[in-house]
Design a protein around this motif. Structure first.
Motif, PDB file in Angstrom:
ATOM      1  N   ALA A 169      -6.189  -3.375   0.406  1.00 32.81           N
ATOM      2  CA  ALA A 169      -6.363  -3.216   1.851  1.00 32.81           C
ATOM      3  C   ALA A 169      -7.631  -2.419   2.119  1.00 32.81           C
ATOM      4  O   ALA A 169      -8.019  -1.549   1.331  1.00 32.81           O
ATOM      5  N   SER A 170      -8.276  -2.734   3.229  1.00 34.17           N
ATOM      6  CA  SER A 170      -9.460  -2.009   3.678  1.00 34.17           C
ATOM      7  C   SER A 170      -9.212  -1.454   5.059  1.00 34.17           C
ATOM      8  O   SER A 170      -8.318  -1.914   5.780  1.00 34.17           O
ATOM      9  N   SER A 171     -10.009  -0.476   5.417  1.00 29.92           N
ATOM     10  CA  SER A 171      -9.957   0.135   6.748  1.00 29.92           C
ATOM     11  C   SER A 171      -8.559   0.627   7.103  1.00 29.92           C
ATOM     12  O   SER A 171      -8.065   0.405   8.201  1.00 29.92           O
ATOM     13  N   GLN A 172      -7.941   1.326   6.166  1.00 31.51           N
ATOM     14  CA  GLN A 172      -6.612   1.888   6.367  1.00 31.51           C
ATOM     15  C   GLN A 172      -6.723   3.370   6.731  1.00 31.51           C
ATOM     16  O   GLN A 172      -7.748   3.993   6.502  1.00 31.51           O
ATOM     17  N   ASN A 173      -5.635   3.942   7.255  1.00 34.04           N
ATOM     18  CA  ASN A 173      -5.640   5.375   7.576  1.00 34.04           C
ATOM     19  C   ASN A 173      -4.965   6.202   6.481  1.00 34.04           C
ATOM     20  O   ASN A 173      -4.621   7.359   6.682  1.00 34.04           O
ATOM     21  N   HIS A 174      -4.778   5.618   5.284  1.00 32.33           N
ATOM     22  CA  HIS A 174      -4.156   6.280   4.146  1.00 32.33           C
ATOM     23  C   HIS A 174      -4.514   5.511   2.878  1.00 32.33           C
ATOM     24  O   HIS A 174      -5.009   4.390   2.950  1.00 32.33           O
ATOM     25  N   MET A 175      -4.237   6.117   1.736  1.00 30.76           N
ATOM     26  CA  MET A 175      -4.352   5.462   0.441  1.00 30.76           C
ATOM     27  C   MET A 175      -2.925   5.261  -0.060  1.00 30.76           C
ATOM     28  O   MET A 175      -2.191   6.244  -0.246  1.00 30.76           O
ATOM     29  N   ARG A 176      -2.498   4.016  -0.238  1.00 29.53           N
ATOM     30  CA  ARG A 176      -1.145   3.789  -0.753  1.00 29.53           C
ATOM     31  C   ARG A 176      -1.187   3.899  -2.269  1.00 29.53           C
ATOM     32  O   ARG A 176      -1.719   3.045  -2.955  1.00 29.53           O
ATOM     33  N   ILE A 177      -0.586   4.962  -2.777  1.00 27.32           N
ATOM     34  CA  ILE A 177      -0.617   5.228  -4.207  1.00 27.32           C
ATOM     35  C   ILE A 177       0.416   4.382  -4.951  1.00 27.32           C
ATOM     36  O   ILE A 177       0.129   3.834  -6.012  1.00 27.32           O
ATOM     37  N   ILE A 178       1.622   4.288  -4.399  1.00 29.81           N
ATOM     38  CA  ILE A 178       2.672   3.543  -5.101  1.00 29.81           C
ATOM     39  C   ILE A 178       3.689   3.015  -4.094  1.00 29.81           C
ATOM     40  O   ILE A 178       3.974   3.657  -3.090  1.00 29.81           O
ATOM     41  N   ASN A 179       4.203   1.846  -4.404  1.00 29.85           N
ATOM     42  CA  ASN A 179       5.173   1.193  -3.526  1.00 29.85           C
ATOM     43  C   ASN A 179       6.535   1.876  -3.595  1.00 29.85           C
ATOM     44  O   ASN A 179       6.699   2.918  -4.208  1.00 29.85           O
ATOM     45  N   ASN A 180       7.504   1.214  -3.001  1.00 30.04           N
ATOM     46  CA  ASN A 180       8.827   1.767  -2.737  1.00 30.04           C
ATOM     47  C   ASN A 180       9.543   2.305  -3.974  1.00 30.04           C
ATOM     48  O   ASN A 180       9.704   1.622  -4.960  1.00 30.04           O
ATOM     49  N   GLY A 181       9.971   3.550  -3.839  1.00 29.67           N
ATOM     50  CA  GLY A 181      10.794   4.193  -4.860  1.00 29.67           C
ATOM     51  C   GLY A 181      12.160   4.497  -4.285  1.00 29.67           C
ATOM     52  O   GLY A 181      12.301   4.839  -3.113  1.00 29.67           O
ATOM     53  N   GLY A 182      13.165   4.372  -5.110  1.00 29.34           N
ATOM     54  CA  GLY A 182      14.522   4.662  -4.661  1.00 29.34           C
ATOM     55  C   GLY A 182      14.793   6.162  -4.628  1.00 29.34           C
ATOM     56  O   GLY A 182      14.038   6.955  -5.179  1.00 29.34           O
ATOM     57  N   ASN A 183      15.900   6.536  -3.982  1.00 31.44           N
ATOM     58  CA  ASN A 183      16.210   7.961  -3.848  1.00 31.44           C
ATOM     59  C   ASN A 183      17.471   8.384  -4.611  1.00 31.44           C
ATOM     60  O   ASN A 183      17.951   9.489  -4.428  1.00 31.44           O
ATOM     61  N   GLN A 184      17.995   7.515  -5.469  1.00 34.29           N
ATOM     62  CA  GLN A 184      19.178   7.867  -6.251  1.00 34.29           C
ATOM     63  C   GLN A 184      18.775   8.513  -7.577  1.00 34.29           C
ATOM     64  O   GLN A 184      17.592   8.558  -7.927  1.00 34.29           O
ATOM     65  N   SER A 185      19.760   8.986  -8.317  1.00 34.41           N
ATOM     66  CA  SER A 185      19.517   9.627  -9.602  1.00 34.41           C
ATOM     67  C   SER A 185      18.643   8.748 -10.484  1.00 34.41           C
ATOM     68  O   SER A 185      18.902   7.552 -10.621  1.00 34.41           O
ATOM     69  N   HIS A 186      17.610   9.303 -11.053  1.00 33.73           N
ATOM     70  CA  HIS A 186      16.587   8.742 -11.934  1.00 33.73           C
ATOM     71  C   HIS A 186      15.731   7.644 -11.299  1.00 33.73           C
ATOM     72  O   HIS A 186      14.956   6.989 -11.975  1.00 33.73           O
ATOM     73  N   GLU A 187      15.792   7.455  -9.978  1.00 32.68           N
ATOM     74  CA  GLU A 187      14.865   6.538  -9.304  1.00 32.68           C
ATOM     75  C   GLU A 187      13.628   7.339  -8.878  1.00 32.68           C
ATOM     76  O   GLU A 187      13.342   8.388  -9.429  1.00 32.68           O
ATOM     77  N   GLY A 188      12.867   6.845  -7.934  1.00 33.27           N
ATOM     78  CA  GLY A 188      11.680   7.540  -7.469  1.00 33.27           C
ATOM     79  C   GLY A 188      10.415   7.047  -8.139  1.00 33.27           C
ATOM     80  O   GLY A 188      10.373   5.945  -8.692  1.00 33.27           O
ATOM     81  N   GLN A 189       9.361   7.877  -8.097  1.00 28.71           N
ATOM     82  CA  GLN A 189       8.056   7.497  -8.620  1.00 28.71           C
ATOM     83  C   GLN A 189       7.522   8.556  -9.577  1.00 28.71           C
ATOM     84  O   GLN A 189       7.760   9.746  -9.384  1.00 28.71           O
ATOM     85  N   ARG A 190       6.782   8.082 -10.582  1.00 28.26           N
ATOM     86  CA  ARG A 190       6.065   8.944 -11.516  1.00 28.26           C
ATOM     87  C   ARG A 190       4.588   8.607 -11.373  1.00 28.26           C
ATOM     88  O   ARG A 190       4.220   7.426 -11.365  1.00 28.26           O
TER      89      ARG A 190
END
Length: 191
Positions: A98-119
Motif C-alpha cells: 500500500a502507498s499513501s497510508q497513515n500508518h505502516m502495517r507491520i503484521i496482519n491479524n493476531g488472535g488474543n487467546q493463549s499462545h496466539e498473537g504476534q512475534r
C-alpha cells in the motif's frame, strides 16, 4: 506504555548492537511509544534500532501498526508506503502492498487467546543529519503470527515514510483496541 530516553547514553560504548531497554507487561495499554531516541548531548549515537518482541491484542484479530514520532507527537500523515509477503501451510503465500497510508502495517491479524498473537523482529532507521535527503525513515521486519483460529503465518516486509523529518521516536499500536500483553527488547546500532 511510554519509554523516554532523555539523558540515556552518557557513556561511550563500542560499535554494534547495544541493548537499550526491555519491557514486559500483562497490563492493557493503548500503545507502545518509544521517544527521544536521539537526544541532544548524547555521547552514544545510534544509527538504527531493533525491536524484538511479542504482542497480544485485547481485541481478537488485531493488526499491528507502526508510526514514526517526532518530539513526542505522532506522524500519521499519508506518507507511509509498505509491502510484505506472507506464507502459510502448506506452501501457500500472499502479498500485500500500500502507498499513501497513515500508518505502516507491520503484521496482519493476531488472535488474543493463549499462545496466539504476534512475534516481531523490527528494524527501523530514522533520518539523521548526516544522511542525504530522504534516505532514512525506513523499516524492515520479519514476523510470526497465530491468528484467531491459531493458524500459523509468517510475514516479511519493508516500508518507508516519505518525509525528510529527523524522527526521534516510534509508536506501535493495534488498528482496534489495546495491547493486552507485550514483551520486547530494544537494541540500538552504534557507529
Amino acid at each position: 506504555m511510554a519509554i523516554n530516553f532523555s539523558g540515556f547514553g552518557t557513556q561511550t560504548q563500542p560499535s554494534g548492537w547495544q541493548k537499550i531497554a526491555e519491557s514486559y507487561s500483562t497490563t492493557n495499554v493503548d500503545n507502545i511509544a518509544i521517544d527521544n531516541l536521539f537526544t541532544a548531548g548524547q555521547t552514544v549515537n545510534y544509527r538504527g534500532f531493533r525491536l524484538v518482541g511479542s504482542f497480544v491484542p485485547v481485541t481478537d484479530s488485531g493488526y499491528l501498526y507502526a508510526y514514526w514520532r517526532y518530539n513526542g507527537g505522532n506522524y500519521s500523515t499519508n506518507n507511509y508506503h509498505w509491502g510484505k509477503q506472507g506464507t502459510y501451510p502448506n506452501d501457500n503465500e500472499y502479498t500485500q502492498a500500500a502507498s499513501s497510508q497513515n500508518h505502516m502495517r507491520i503484521i496482519n491479524n493476531g488472535g488474543n487467546q493463549s499462545h496466539e498473537g504476534q512475534r516481531v523482529n523490527l528494524e527501523f532507521y530514522p533520518q539523521n543529519s548526516s544522511m542525504s535527503n530522504y534516505l532514512g525513515n525506513f523499516m524492515t521486519w520479519t514476523t510470526i503470527r497465530l491468528d484467531a483460529s491459531t493458524n500459523f503465518r509468517t510475514e516479511t516486509g519493508a516500508g518507508y515514510f516519505n518525509d525528510n523529518t529527523q524522527m526521534n521516536g516510534i509508536r506501535l499500536q493495534y488498528n482496534s483496541g489495546q495491547i493486552s500483553i507485550h514483551a520486547y527488547t530494544l537494541w540500538g546500532l552504534t557507529h
